[in-house]
Design a protein around this motif. Structure first.
Motif, PDB file in Angstrom:
ATOM      1  N   SER A  12      27.232 -43.439 -28.022  1.00 35.64           N
ATOM      2  CA  SER A  12      26.234 -43.761 -29.046  1.00 35.64           C
ATOM      3  C   SER A  12      26.155 -42.688 -30.117  1.00 35.64           C
ATOM      4  N   LEU A  13      26.768 -41.530 -29.857  1.00 31.99           N
ATOM      5  CA  LEU A  13      26.748 -40.452 -30.842  1.00 31.99           C
ATOM      6  C   LEU A  13      27.384 -40.883 -32.164  1.00 31.99           C
ATOM      7  N   VAL A  14      28.456 -41.678 -32.092  1.00 34.14           N
ATOM      8  CA  VAL A  14      29.137 -42.113 -33.320  1.00 34.14           C
ATOM      9  C   VAL A  14      28.226 -42.961 -34.206  1.00 34.14           C
ATOM     10  N   PRO A  15      27.678 -44.085 -33.705  1.00 35.70           N
ATOM     11  CA  PRO A  15      26.789 -44.857 -34.583  1.00 35.70           C
ATOM     12  C   PRO A  15      25.536 -44.100 -34.999  1.00 35.70           C
ATOM     13  N   HIS A  16      25.052 -43.208 -34.136  1.00 32.34           N
ATOM     14  CA  HIS A  16      23.879 -42.410 -34.511  1.00 32.34           C
ATOM     15  C   HIS A  16      24.198 -41.537 -35.731  1.00 32.34           C
ATOM     16  N   MET A  17      25.330 -40.837 -35.686  1.00 33.68           N
ATOM     17  CA  MET A  17      25.728 -40.020 -36.831  1.00 33.68           C
ATOM     18  C   MET A  17      25.940 -40.887 -38.072  1.00 33.68           C
ATOM     19  N   MET A  18      26.552 -42.041 -37.891  1.00 35.51           N
ATOM     20  CA  MET A  18      26.832 -42.926 -39.024  1.00 35.51           C
ATOM     21  C   MET A  18      25.543 -43.409 -39.688  1.00 35.51           C
ATOM     22  N   LEU A  19      24.569 -43.792 -38.890  1.00 34.73           N
ATOM     23  CA  LEU A  19      23.302 -44.274 -39.455  1.00 34.73           C
ATOM     24  C   LEU A  19      22.622 -43.178 -40.264  1.00 34.73           C
ATOM     25  N   ARG A  20      22.700 -41.945 -39.787  1.00 32.38           N
ATOM     26  CA  ARG A  20      22.099 -40.841 -40.542  1.00 32.38           C
ATOM     27  C   ARG A  20      22.927 -40.512 -41.786  1.00 32.38           C
ATOM     28  N   GLU A  21      24.246 -40.610 -41.683  1.00 33.70           N
ATOM     29  CA  GLU A  21      25.092 -40.426 -42.869  1.00 33.70           C
ATOM     30  C   GLU A  21      24.754 -41.462 -43.935  1.00 33.70           C
ATOM     31  N   ALA A  22      24.460 -42.679 -43.501  1.00 33.19           N
ATOM     32  CA  ALA A  22      24.177 -43.778 -44.431  1.00 33.19           C
ATOM     33  C   ALA A  22      22.755 -43.730 -44.981  1.00 33.19           C
ATOM     34  N   GLY A  23      21.913 -42.872 -44.414  1.00 34.39           N
ATOM     35  CA  GLY A  23      20.515 -42.830 -44.838  1.00 34.39           C
ATOM     36  C   GLY A  23      19.770 -44.091 -44.461  1.00 34.39           C
ATOM     37  N   ALA A  24      20.190 -44.722 -43.373  1.00 40.41           N
ATOM     38  CA  ALA A  24      19.611 -46.003 -42.961  1.00 40.41           C
ATOM     39  C   ALA A  24      18.262 -45.814 -42.282  1.00 40.41           C
ATOM     40  N   ALA A  25      17.427 -46.823 -42.398  1.00 42.26           N
ATOM     41  CA  ALA A  25      16.190 -46.878 -41.626  1.00 42.26           C
ATOM     42  C   ALA A  25      16.530 -47.506 -40.281  1.00 42.26           C
ATOM     43  N   PHE A  26      16.242 -46.798 -39.196  1.00 36.29           N
ATOM     44  CA  PHE A  26      16.572 -47.330 -37.886  1.00 36.29           C
ATOM     45  C   PHE A  26      15.660 -46.725 -36.832  1.00 36.29           C
ATOM     46  N   GLU A  27      15.622 -47.397 -35.703  1.00 39.36           N
ATOM     47  CA  GLU A  27      14.840 -46.946 -34.560  1.00 39.36           C
ATOM     48  C   GLU A  27      15.787 -46.540 -33.444  1.00 39.36           C
ATOM     49  N   LEU A  28      15.521 -45.406 -32.837  1.00 39.52           N
ATOM     50  CA  LEU A  28      16.288 -44.968 -31.677  1.00 39.52           C
ATOM     51  C   LEU A  28      15.572 -45.398 -30.408  1.00 39.52           C
ATOM     52  N   ARG A  29      16.310 -46.018 -29.506  1.00 41.38           N
ATOM     53  CA  ARG A  29      15.741 -46.437 -28.236  1.00 41.38           C
ATOM     54  C   ARG A  29      16.523 -45.768 -27.109  1.00 41.38           C
ATOM     55  N   PHE A  30      15.869 -44.818 -26.472  1.00 43.01           N
ATOM     56  CA  PHE A  30      16.506 -44.014 -25.433  1.00 43.01           C
ATOM     57  C   PHE A  30      16.740 -44.836 -24.179  1.00 43.01           C
ATOM     58  N   ILE A  31      17.955 -44.736 -23.639  1.00 47.03           N
ATOM     59  CA  ILE A  31      18.294 -45.366 -22.373  1.00 47.03           C
ATOM     60  C   ILE A  31      18.479 -44.254 -21.343  1.00 47.03           C
ATOM     61  N   ASP A  32      17.625 -44.266 -20.338  1.00 49.79           N
ATOM     62  CA  ASP A  32      17.652 -43.220 -19.306  1.00 49.79           C
ATOM     63  C   ASP A  32      18.799 -43.508 -18.347  1.00 49.79           C
ATOM     64  N   ARG A  33      19.960 -43.022 -18.728  1.00 51.06           N
ATOM     65  CA  ARG A  33      21.159 -43.289 -17.943  1.00 51.06           C
ATOM     66  C   ARG A  33      21.107 -42.612 -16.577  1.00 51.06           C
ATOM     67  N   ASP A  34      20.453 -41.467 -16.505  1.00 53.38           N
ATOM     68  CA  ASP A  34      20.370 -40.756 -15.227  1.00 53.38           C
ATOM     69  C   ASP A  34      19.644 -41.588 -14.169  1.00 53.38           C
ATOM     70  N   ASN A  35      18.766 -42.478 -14.634  1.00 54.96           N
ATOM     71  CA  ASN A  35      18.046 -43.360 -13.716  1.00 54.96           C
ATOM     72  C   ASN A  35      18.548 -44.797 -13.796  1.00 54.96           C
ATOM     73  N   ASP A  36      19.788 -44.938 -14.295  1.00 53.70           N
ATOM     74  CA  ASP A  36      20.485 -46.237 -14.317  1.00 53.70           C
ATOM     75  C   ASP A  36      19.771 -47.310 -15.130  1.00 53.70           C
ATOM     76  N   ALA A  37      19.075 -46.888 -16.196  1.00 57.68           N
ATOM     77  CA  ALA A  37      18.404 -47.880 -17.040  1.00 57.68           C
ATOM     78  C   ALA A  37      19.409 -48.831 -17.687  1.00 57.68           C
ATOM     79  N   HIS A  38      20.639 -48.358 -17.906  1.00 56.16           N
ATOM     80  CA  HIS A  38      21.665 -49.207 -18.524  1.00 56.16           C
ATOM     81  C   HIS A  38      22.163 -50.299 -17.581  1.00 56.16           C
ATOM     82  N   LYS A  39      21.827 -50.165 -16.310  1.00 56.86           N
ATOM     83  CA  LYS A  39      22.220 -51.184 -15.334  1.00 56.86           C
ATOM     84  C   LYS A  39      21.077 -52.146 -15.018  1.00 56.86           C
ATOM     85  N   GLY A  40      19.931 -51.910 -15.625  1.00 52.66           N
ATOM     86  CA  GLY A  40      18.763 -52.735 -15.357  1.00 52.66           C
ATOM     87  C   GLY A  40      18.838 -54.105 -15.993  1.00 52.66           C
ATOM     88  N   GLU A  41      18.029 -54.996 -15.492  1.00 52.70           N
ATOM     89  CA  GLU A  41      18.035 -56.395 -15.953  1.00 52.70           C
ATOM     90  C   GLU A  41      17.700 -56.501 -17.433  1.00 52.70           C
TER      91      GLU A  41
END
Length: 211
Positions: A12-41
């Motif tokens: 996600s580092l790539v799109p994050h850097m790109m959005l800031r390079e573009a001066g885009a308005a965006f929301e960051l939504r943290f995924i707690d990978r250490d607690n397997d949030a990315h595997k959740g329903e």
């Protein structure tokens, strides 16, 4: 509003850097990978693969890092993150984006998670070592093609440089970090000098030293 699902230091580092390079308005939504949030329903309803990153753009849901990166580049053409559509430079940009996502990036899966690539877990160390050797060769080839150019596309900075920056960063704890290659290190320093990149690293808590 754009929403980027991310975890610090991951792809996600790539799109994050790109959005800031573009001066885009965006929301960051943290995924707690250490607690397997990315595997959740809830997350898998958006990305059935359970991988990070994910970009939501209105009703559009995009996963796969390169696909997200290309979408951002197209959505913000004035950002200069990609050359003009239809130009020879754009073809070069596609070449690098696809190469980086298809060739070195998958090798990191074998390097960081060798146990996923074997049935006999005693073979995991060999899988990791082989992946490291392949990555070394890949970075040597990238170095040769970069030569003494400022950026992968020559004088023009692009999202491909951000992608390569991320992949180089991932090698920082390998026996031979890619940043020990002089011209790759020089490109890293140029990327690090960009304010949008510094802001991204700050927000993600990726503090110095870089390597």
């Amino acid at each position: 509003m754009l929403a980027l699902y991310y975890s610090p230091g991951l792809a996600s580092l790539v799109p994050h850097m790109m959005l800031r390079e573009a001066g885009a308005a965006f929301e960051l939504r943290f995924i707690d990978r250490d607690n397997d949030a990315h595997k959740g329903e809830e997350y898998r309803k958006l990305n059935p693969n359970g991988r990070i990153p994910l970009l939501v753009d209105g009703d559009l849901v995009v996963f796969e890092t390169a696909a997200i990166a290309l979408h951002i580049a197209d959505k913000f053409p004035a950002s200069g993150l990609a050359p003009a559509v239809g130009s020879p430079e754009r073809a070069e940009f596609y070449k690098w984006m696809i190469h980086l996502t298809n060739t070195p990036q998958p090798e990191y899966r074998a390097w960081f998670y060798p146990h996923e690539h074997v049935i006999d877990q005693t073979a995991a160390a060999t899988v990791k070592e082989a992946a490291g050797q392949r990555l070394n060769g890949m970075f040597d080839l990238i170095s040769e093609q970069l030569g003494d150019k400022t950026w992968l596309l020559g004088d023009q900075f692009s999202a491909a440089d951000l992608f390569l920056f991320m992949l180089i960063r991932w090698s920082r704890n390998m026996p031979r970090p890619a940043r020990t290659i002089p011209n790759l290190n020089a490109l890293v320093e140029r990327v690090l000098a960009r304010p949008a990149v510094q802001e991204t690293l700050k927000v993600e808590g990726l503090a110095a030293p870089f390597i």
